[in-house]
Design a protein around this motif. Structure first.
Motif, PDB file in Angstrom:
ATOM      1  N   PRO A 127       0.821  -1.203   0.000  1.00 20.42           N
ATOM      2  CA  PRO A 127       0.000   0.000   0.000  1.00 20.42           C
ATOM      3  C   PRO A 127       0.864   1.266   0.000  1.00 20.42           C
ATOM      4  O   PRO A 127       1.888   1.323   0.669  1.00 20.42           O
ATOM      5  N   ALA A 128       0.415   2.250  -0.749  1.00 24.73           N
ATOM      6  CA  ALA A 128       1.169   3.508  -0.849  1.00 24.73           C
ATOM      7  C   ALA A 128       1.174   4.245   0.480  1.00 24.73           C
ATOM      8  O   ALA A 128       0.179   4.270   1.194  1.00 24.73           O
ATOM      9  N   ARG A 129       2.299   4.858   0.812  1.00 26.83           N
ATOM     10  CA  ARG A 129       2.354   5.735   1.984  1.00 26.83           C
ATOM     11  C   ARG A 129       2.727   7.162   1.595  1.00 26.83           C
ATOM     12  O   ARG A 129       2.681   8.055   2.426  1.00 26.83           O
ATOM     13  N   THR A 130       3.101   7.365   0.325  1.00 22.07           N
ATOM     14  CA  THR A 130       3.388   8.731  -0.147  1.00 22.07           C
ATOM     15  C   THR A 130       2.797   8.887  -1.537  1.00 22.07           C
ATOM     16  O   THR A 130       2.962   8.012  -2.388  1.00 22.07           O
ATOM     17  N   ILE A 131       2.099   9.989  -1.749  1.00 23.61           N
ATOM     18  CA  ILE A 131       1.565  10.272  -3.086  1.00 23.61           C
ATOM     19  C   ILE A 131       1.752  11.750  -3.399  1.00 23.61           C
ATOM     20  O   ILE A 131       1.881  12.580  -2.495  1.00 23.61           O
ATOM     21  N   GLN A 132       1.745  12.071  -4.675  1.00 24.49           N
ATOM     22  CA  GLN A 132       1.718  13.462  -5.116  1.00 24.49           C
ATOM     23  C   GLN A 132       0.297  13.775  -5.569  1.00 24.49           C
ATOM     24  O   GLN A 132      -0.297  13.014  -6.330  1.00 24.49           O
ATOM     25  N   LEU A 133      -0.240  14.849  -5.056  1.00 23.79           N
ATOM     26  CA  LEU A 133      -1.614  15.231  -5.377  1.00 23.79           C
ATOM     27  C   LEU A 133      -1.559  16.668  -5.897  1.00 23.79           C
ATOM     28  O   LEU A 133      -1.630  17.614  -5.106  1.00 23.79           O
ATOM     29  N   GLY A 134      -1.391  16.823  -7.206  1.00 20.49           N
ATOM     30  CA  GLY A 134      -1.201  18.182  -7.722  1.00 20.49           C
ATOM     31  C   GLY A 134      -0.004  18.814  -7.049  1.00 20.49           C
ATOM     32  O   GLY A 134       1.079  18.239  -7.014  1.00 20.49           O
ATOM     33  N   ARG A 135      -0.198  19.980  -6.451  1.00 20.32           N
ATOM     34  CA  ARG A 135       0.964  20.671  -5.863  1.00 20.32           C
ATOM     35  C   ARG A 135       1.328  20.145  -4.473  1.00 20.32           C
ATOM     36  O   ARG A 135       2.342  20.544  -3.897  1.00 20.32           O
ATOM     37  N   PHE A 136       0.533  19.257  -3.922  1.00 20.35           N
ATOM     38  CA  PHE A 136       0.811  18.741  -2.577  1.00 20.35           C
ATOM     39  C   PHE A 136       1.423  17.345  -2.611  1.00 20.35           C
ATOM     40  O   PHE A 136       1.012  16.483  -3.389  1.00 20.35           O
ATOM     41  N   ARG A 137       2.381  17.152  -1.736  1.00 16.49           N
ATOM     42  CA  ARG A 137       2.900  15.813  -1.487  1.00 16.49           C
ATOM     43  C   ARG A 137       2.279  15.348  -0.164  1.00 16.49           C
ATOM     44  O   ARG A 137       2.302  16.072   0.837  1.00 16.49           O
ATOM     45  N   ILE A 138       1.726  14.152  -0.170  1.00 13.42           N
ATOM     46  CA  ILE A 138       1.039  13.630   1.020  1.00 13.42           C
ATOM     47  C   ILE A 138       1.769  12.380   1.501  1.00 13.42           C
ATOM     48  O   ILE A 138       2.006  11.456   0.729  1.00 13.42           O
ATOM     49  N   THR A 139       2.135  12.372   2.769  1.00 13.88           N
ATOM     50  CA  THR A 139       2.835  11.223   3.344  1.00 13.88           C
ATOM     51  C   THR A 139       2.069  10.712   4.564  1.00 13.88           C
ATOM     52  O   THR A 139       1.731  11.491   5.456  1.00 13.88           O
ATOM     53  N   ALA A 140       1.821   9.414   4.584  1.00 11.77           N
ATOM     54  CA  ALA A 140       1.235   8.799   5.782  1.00 11.77           C
ATOM     55  C   ALA A 140       2.367   8.562   6.782  1.00 11.77           C
ATOM     56  O   ALA A 140       3.279   7.790   6.511  1.00 11.77           O
ATOM     57  N   LEU A 141       2.324   9.249   7.921  1.00  8.39           N
ATOM     58  CA  LEU A 141       3.325   9.077   8.973  1.00  8.39           C
ATOM     59  C   LEU A 141       2.888   7.928   9.881  1.00  8.39           C
ATOM     60  O   LEU A 141       1.904   7.240   9.606  1.00  8.39           O
ATOM     61  N   ARG A 142       3.646   7.745  10.971  1.00 13.77           N
ATOM     62  CA  ARG A 142       3.261   6.701  11.922  1.00 13.77           C
ATOM     63  C   ARG A 142       3.253   7.281  13.321  1.00 13.77           C
ATOM     64  O   ARG A 142       4.177   7.979  13.718  1.00 13.77           O
ATOM     65  N   ASP A 143       2.202   6.998  14.061  1.00 14.95           N
ATOM     66  CA  ASP A 143       2.166   7.393  15.474  1.00 14.95           C
ATOM     67  C   ASP A 143       2.174   6.148  16.345  1.00 14.95           C
ATOM     68  O   ASP A 143       3.102   5.928  17.089  1.00 14.95           O
ATOM     69  N   ALA A 144       1.151   5.317  16.236  1.00 14.21           N
ATOM     70  CA  ALA A 144       1.099   4.140  17.110  1.00 14.21           C
ATOM     71  C   ALA A 144       0.202   3.083  16.489  1.00 14.21           C
ATOM     72  O   ALA A 144      -0.599   3.362  15.612  1.00 14.21           O
ATOM     73  N   SER A 145       0.368   1.865  16.980  1.00 17.80           N
ATOM     74  CA  SER A 145      -0.684   0.890  16.763  1.00 17.80           C
ATOM     75  C   SER A 145      -1.418   0.753  18.092  1.00 17.80           C
ATOM     76  O   SER A 145      -0.838   0.946  19.162  1.00 17.80           O
ATOM     77  N   PHE A 146      -2.695   0.488  18.033  1.00 18.67           N
ATOM     78  CA  PHE A 146      -3.467   0.271  19.250  1.00 18.67           C
ATOM     79  C   PHE A 146      -4.661  -0.602  18.903  1.00 18.67           C
ATOM     80  O   PHE A 146      -4.740  -1.131  17.787  1.00 18.67           O
ATOM     81  N   ALA A 147      -5.555  -0.807  19.816  1.00 16.54           N
ATOM     82  CA  ALA A 147      -6.696  -1.689  19.555  1.00 16.54           C
ATOM     83  C   ALA A 147      -7.907  -1.203  20.334  1.00 16.54           C
ATOM     84  O   ALA A 147      -7.779  -0.688  21.447  1.00 16.54           O
ATOM     85  N   LEU A 148      -9.052  -1.356  19.733  1.00 11.64           N
ATOM     86  CA  LEU A 148     -10.309  -1.040  20.416  1.00 11.64           C
ATOM     87  C   LEU A 148     -11.261  -2.219  20.251  1.00 11.64           C
ATOM     88  O   LEU A 148     -11.088  -3.056  19.352  1.00 11.64           O
ATOM     89  N   ASP A 149     -12.256  -2.248  21.104  1.00 13.93           N
ATOM     90  CA  ASP A 149     -13.221  -3.339  21.085  1.00 13.93           C
ATOM     91  C   ASP A 149     -13.859  -3.475  19.695  1.00 13.93           C
ATOM     92  O   ASP A 149     -14.392  -2.499  19.142  1.00 13.93           O
TER      93      ASP A 149
END
Ligand SMILES: [Zn+2]
Length: 290
Positions: free
Chosen positions: A7-29
């Motif tokens: 899966p992509a984590r960085t894309i170019q969207l016209g004049r914007f570059r978009i990057t999916a960063l990482r904070d944490a993994s967690f879990a919910l019910d």
């Protein structure tokens, strides 16, 4: 061929570059994540832990152009005690931490110009303040809906479990907080649209990198938390007003599919970037953008 299916984590969207960063993994019910959907239906879609939680992530996004470095949704951060870490399976292993992840993208916290917070639930804004309790992005304009500021700084009984005053108060005290009602264009091409349903003012964040097809992206926040929530009735039990959520989703999800928007998902542990498509019977998730 692994790169092609990853899966992509960085894309170019016209004049914007978009990057999916990482904070944490967690879990919910798992039951709470799927509301009234029966478990036999949702357990086919996701792994399930022994305590009935399902794996989730908190994925901040970095949006860059020539002049701006924008963080969307800082993350849940590290200010959690052992009991909370255990209950929510909070894990920052493998460099899953906002500032480290930002560093890997070549950006220092002081360079961040905007920090956009769709709403103020603890799993969305906890990382905006560091271990010392002070704002991490000391030069950034921080934006959130006014209704969310009220809910976070003065939560009533219903809201107390979802908000922490100490996540937002230091940002306001540092003079960094800006609020809006309805809709605001934070800078040209980046706007926040306040909805309700999930919380008082949960907002979508729209990024328009250009006028062409496929040059609009939408950060869905908790309106569509994971790829398994694109089917219109799959609404979380956490939502304060499920009928309002259904109405909002019925308006925005078809529009996103029709106009081919890139979808940015905050809680999906597998595919943070993809597209919502109209299938034969229901809306579906496409993890690839081509
Ligand atoms: Zn939320």
């Amino acid at each position: 061929m692994e790169a092609a299916t990853h899966p992509a984590r960085t894309i170019q969207l016209g004049r914007f570059r978009i990057t999916a960063l990482r904070d944490a993994s967690f879990a919910l019910d798992g039951g709470a994540m799927f509301g009234v959907v029966p478990r036999p239906l949702w357990q086919r879609l996701t792994p399930v832990n022994d305590d009935h939680t399902i794996p989730l992530s908190t994925t901040p996004f970095l949006i860059e152009d020539d002049q701006h470095k924008i963080i969307i949704e800082p993350g849940l951060g590290r200010r959690w005690n052992d009991k909370q870490r255990a209950m929510f399976h909070i894990d920052h292993a493998d460099g899953h931490e906002l500032v480290a992840s930002l560093g890997q993208a070549g950006v220092e916290p002081d360079e961040v110009t905007h920090c956009l917070m769709s709403h103020c639930h603890w799993d969305h804004i906890g990382a905006a303040c560091g271990a010392d309790g002070r704002p991490v992005f000391a030069r950034a304009q921080h934006w959130t809906p006014r209704s969310e500021r009220e809910a976070c700084l003065n939560p009533d009984h219903l809201r107390r479990a979802s908000y922490r005053r100490e996540d937002l108060a230091p940002i306001e005290e540092a003079g960094l907080l800006q609020t809006f009602c309805g809709e605001v264009e934070v800078l040209p091409g980046v706007s926040m649209v306040e909805l309700d349903g999930h919380s008082d003012g949960v907002s979508l964040i729209l990024i328009r990198g250009g006028a062409g097809a496929g040059e609009t992206a939408c950060f869905w926040s908790d309106v569509v938390p994971t790829r398994n929530h694109v089917h219109l009735p799959f609404i979380m039990a956490y939502d304060m007003n499920a009928a309002a959520s259904f109405a909002q989703r019925s308006q925005w999800i078809p529009r996103a599919a029709q106009e081919g928007w890139v979808a940015l998902l905050y809680h999906d542990p597998v595919t943070p970037i993809g597209r919502i498509c109209k299938g034969a019977k229901r809306f579906e998730w496409a993890p690839r953008l081509d």
